[in-house]
Design an enzyme around this catalytic site. Structure first.
Site, PDB file in Angstrom:
ATOM      1  N   GLY A 189      28.754  16.389 -69.648  1.00 61.29           N
ATOM      2  CA  GLY A 189      29.359  15.365 -68.811  1.00 61.29           C
ATOM      3  C   GLY A 189      29.074  13.948 -69.223  1.00 61.29           C
ATOM      4  O   GLY A 189      29.589  13.023 -68.607  1.00 61.29           O
ATOM      5  N   TRP A 190      28.297  13.739 -70.270  1.00 56.58           N
ATOM      6  CA  TRP A 190      27.962  12.358 -70.622  1.00 56.58           C
ATOM      7  C   TRP A 190      28.779  11.854 -71.822  1.00 56.58           C
ATOM      8  O   TRP A 190      28.572  10.743 -72.284  1.00 56.58           O
ATOM      9  CB  TRP A 190      26.466  12.195 -70.909  1.00 56.58           C
ATOM     10  CG  TRP A 190      25.893  13.174 -71.889  1.00 56.58           C
ATOM     11  CD1 TRP A 190      26.301  13.398 -73.184  1.00 56.58           C
ATOM     12  CD2 TRP A 190      24.800  14.068 -71.668  1.00 56.58           C
ATOM     13  NE1 TRP A 190      25.541  14.361 -73.772  1.00 56.58           N
ATOM     14  CE2 TRP A 190      24.600  14.799 -72.862  1.00 56.58           C
ATOM     15  CE3 TRP A 190      23.974  14.304 -70.582  1.00 56.58           C
ATOM     16  CZ2 TRP A 190      23.599  15.757 -73.001  1.00 56.58           C
ATOM     17  CZ3 TRP A 190      22.979  15.264 -70.728  1.00 56.58           C
ATOM     18  CH2 TRP A 190      22.793  15.976 -71.919  1.00 56.58           C
ATOM     19  N   ASN A 198      35.198  17.991 -79.839  1.00 55.57           N
ATOM     20  CA  ASN A 198      33.776  17.732 -79.608  1.00 55.57           C
ATOM     21  C   ASN A 198      33.254  16.610 -80.494  1.00 55.57           C
ATOM     22  O   ASN A 198      33.996  15.999 -81.274  1.00 55.57           O
ATOM     23  CB  ASN A 198      32.960  19.013 -79.802  1.00 55.57           C
ATOM     24  CG  ASN A 198      33.072  19.560 -81.221  1.00 55.57           C
ATOM     25  OD1 ASN A 198      33.356  18.842 -82.176  1.00 55.57           O
ATOM     26  ND2 ASN A 198      32.845  20.852 -81.364  1.00 55.57           N
ATOM     27  N   ILE A 199      31.973  16.329 -80.375  1.00 54.91           N
ATOM     28  CA  ILE A 199      31.384  15.177 -81.066  1.00 54.91           C
ATOM     29  C   ILE A 199      31.452  15.316 -82.577  1.00 54.91           C
ATOM     30  O   ILE A 199      31.553  14.325 -83.299  1.00 54.91           O
ATOM     31  CB  ILE A 199      29.926  14.953 -80.618  1.00 54.91           C
ATOM     32  CG1 ILE A 199      29.050  16.166 -80.959  1.00 54.91           C
ATOM     33  CG2 ILE A 199      29.854  14.620 -79.146  1.00 54.91           C
ATOM     34  CD1 ILE A 199      27.566  15.925 -80.761  1.00 54.91           C
ATOM     35  N   CYS A 237      32.937  18.601 -68.643  1.00 53.16           N
ATOM     36  CA  CYS A 237      32.990  19.155 -69.992  1.00 53.16           C
ATOM     37  C   CYS A 237      31.762  20.037 -70.159  1.00 53.16           C
ATOM     38  O   CYS A 237      31.533  20.928 -69.339  1.00 53.16           O
ATOM     39  CB  CYS A 237      33.109  18.078 -71.064  1.00 53.16           C
ATOM     40  SG  CYS A 237      31.879  16.776 -70.984  1.00 53.16           S
TER      41      CYS A 237
END
Length: 406
Positions: A166-167, A95-96, A163
Site C-alpha cells: 500500500g505504500w 511492480n517496482i 496493492c
C-alpha cells in the site's frame, strides 16, 4: 514477502481518498480484525452504489503473491455478507521492478541526446522511447485514478484501494484521485499537504526507493515510484493548466531536493523513524523552503477558468491515451545542450485560455450592461412620476388662481 515487488501483507495496505483508509462510505464490515475499525465510521446507508475492491496489481501478480505468502488479496464474499453488491477490479499497474527497468531504458535514450549537427533526434529515438514503456506506465497509472474518480462521482460507489503493502501503487493512485476530485490539492499548499499525508505519513519507503545512502543504482528495492507519480501530476498540469496553482518548476525543484537529501522530510522509510531521529528539530522542512520561492512556482494561468478554484466544481477527467502523453522534456532532457527549451504552455493551450478569458470578459460586460439598463429604466420611471407630479401641481395652481379671480 516480495511476491509482487512490494512486499506481502494482508489487509494492512488499504487506504483511500480524503485521508481515510477507505474510499467512500462503505456499508460493510470485513471479518478481518484490521478492517473493523476502518469501516465502522464510514457507514452511510444513503449510498446505494456498488462497492468495489480495486486491486492495483496485475491479476497474475496478485495470484502469485497470494500463493507465495498466503494473503495479500481481498475476497468479495466477506464484504457481500451484509447484502451489498461487491465487485473486484484490477488495474494492472506493474511492480517496482518493471518501473525501474522502464526508467533505466528512458535514462539511456535521454543520455543519447540530439544530433548536434542536424539538430534532430538520433535515429530510432522515438521508437526507443516507446519501447521503454515509460509513457505506457504513466497512462496505466492515470487511468486507474480516473477509474476511481468515475466510480465514486458518477456511479456513487465506494472504492477500497489496495496493492501488496500500500505504500507504492496505492499512494500513487489515491493521491492522483484526490487531486482530480478536490481543487484544494491543486493549490501549492494543498499539494504539500497531499504529499505529507498520502506519501510521508502513510509510509512510502523513500530511503529504499530513492536509494538514499547507497551508491549502487542496481539496489534491488530501488525504484522511481515517487518520480513516476510526480510526472503523472505534470501530465495533469499540461491537460488542465488553468486548474493548478503551481507550475512544473515546483515539481522539478521537489524532485531535485528529494534526491539531494537536504531536508528531513524525505529521509528514512517511515514517519516513526523520522520521529525517533528527531528530524523535525535537527533538519529543515522542505515545505518552508519551497514556500519562500512560491512566486516562482505560481502558474500565471491558474484561475482563468472561474470554476477552477471553486470547491463544488466537478472532478477533472483526464485523457488517458498514449497520444496525449508527452515526454517531460524540461526534466528528462534538461541537460541536453542541443535541445531548445520547451515553452511553459503550448500555443494551443494559450489560445484556449485567451478564449476563456474573452468569454469571461464578455459575460462581465453583459452583466454590467444589464445592470445599467435596469438602472436607466428605474430612472426613467422616476422621471415620468416627477413630471406627472409637476403637471398635477400646475393644475392645482391654475385652479387656485381661477378661484381667486372669481
Amino acid at each position: 514477502g516480495d511476491g509482487d515487488g512490494e512486499g506481502g501483507g494482508g489487509g494492512g495496505g488499504e487506504k483511500g481518498v480524503g485521508g481515510m483508509d477507505i474510499l467512500g462510505p462503505l456499508d460493510i464490515i470485513d471479518t478481518a480484525w484490521g478492517d473493523m475499525g476502518f469501516l465502522d465510521p464510514k457507514v452511510d446507508k444513503a449510498t446505494m452504489g456498488c462497492d468495489y475492491i480495486f486491486d492495483l496489481r496485475p491479476v497474475a501478480n496478485a495470484r502469485a503473491n497470494g500463493i507465495k505468502n498466503g494473503g495479500g488479496a481481498e475476497e468479495t464474499m466477506y464484504y457481500a455478507a451484509r447484502g451489498r453488491l461487491c465487485k473486484m477490479l484490477n488495474a494492472d499497474i506493474p511492480n517496482i521492478y518493471a518501473v525501474r527497468r522502464s526508467y533505466e531504458k528512458l535514462e539511456a535514450i535521454c543520455k543519447e541526446g540530439y544530433d548536434s549537427k542536424s539538430g534532430q533526434q538520433p535515429s530510432g529515438w522515438t521508437r526507443e522511447y516507446a519501447d521503454s514503456q515509460w509513457s505506457d506506465h504513466i497512462v496505466t497509472l492515470m487511468n486507474a485514478a480516473k477509474q476511481v474518480v468515475k466510480l465514486m462521482t458518477e456511479d456513487k460507489s465506494s472504492v477500497l484501494v489496495h496493492c501488496s503493502d500500500g505504500w507504492d501503487r496505492t499512494s500513487q493512485v489515491v493521491a492522483l484521485a484526490m487531486m482530480l476530485m478536490d481543487p484544494y490539492y491543486r493549490t501549492i499548499n494543498g499539494f504539500f499537504v497531499l504529499i505529507e499525508k498520502e506519501w510521508l505519513s502513510f509510509g512510502h519507503q523513500f530511503a529504499t526507493r530513492c536509494g538514499h545512502g547507497t551508491r549502487s543504482m542496481k539496489e534491488s528495492k530501488r525504484s522511481p515510484i515517487f518520480l513516476q507519480w510526480v510526472e503523472a501530476v505534470w501530465q495533469l498540469v499540461q491537460q488542465f493548466p488553468a486548474h493548478f496553482e503551481f507550475n512544473e518548476q515546483l515539481l522539478i525543484a521537489l524532485l531535485d531536493l528529494m534526491y539531494a537529501c537536504r531536508f528531513g522530510n524525505f529521509l528514512f522509510n517511515s514517519e516513526m523513524v523520522r520521529r525517533e531521529e528527531n528530524l523535525e528539530s535537527r533538519t529543515q522542512s522542505i515545505w518552508d523552503h519551497l514556500r519562500r520561492y512560491s512566486d516562482r512556482f505560481r502558474s500565471p494561468t491558474f484561475g482563468i477558468v472561474e470554476s477552477a478554484q471553486s470547491s463544488d466544481q466537478p472532478p477533472l477527467i483526464p485523457i488517458c491515451s498514449g497520444k496525449q502523453i508527452r515526454i517531460w522534456r524540461s526534466y528528462h532532457l534538461r541537460w541536453d545542450t542541443e535541445l531548445q527549451p520547451e515553452p511553459r504552455v503550448d500555443t494551443h493551450t494559450l489560445l484556449q485560455l485567451r478564449l476563456l478569458r474573452l468569454e469571461k470578459e464578455i459575460a462581465q460586460l453583459k452583466a454590467q450592461a444589464q445592470a445599467q439598463g435596469q438602472g436607466q429604466a428605474q430612472g426613467h420611471g422616476t422621471g415620468v412620476k416627477q413630471l406627472g407630479d409637476a403637471k398635477g401641481m400646475a393644475t392645482v395652481a391654475e385652479a387656485g388662481e381661477d378661484e381667486h379671480d372669481g
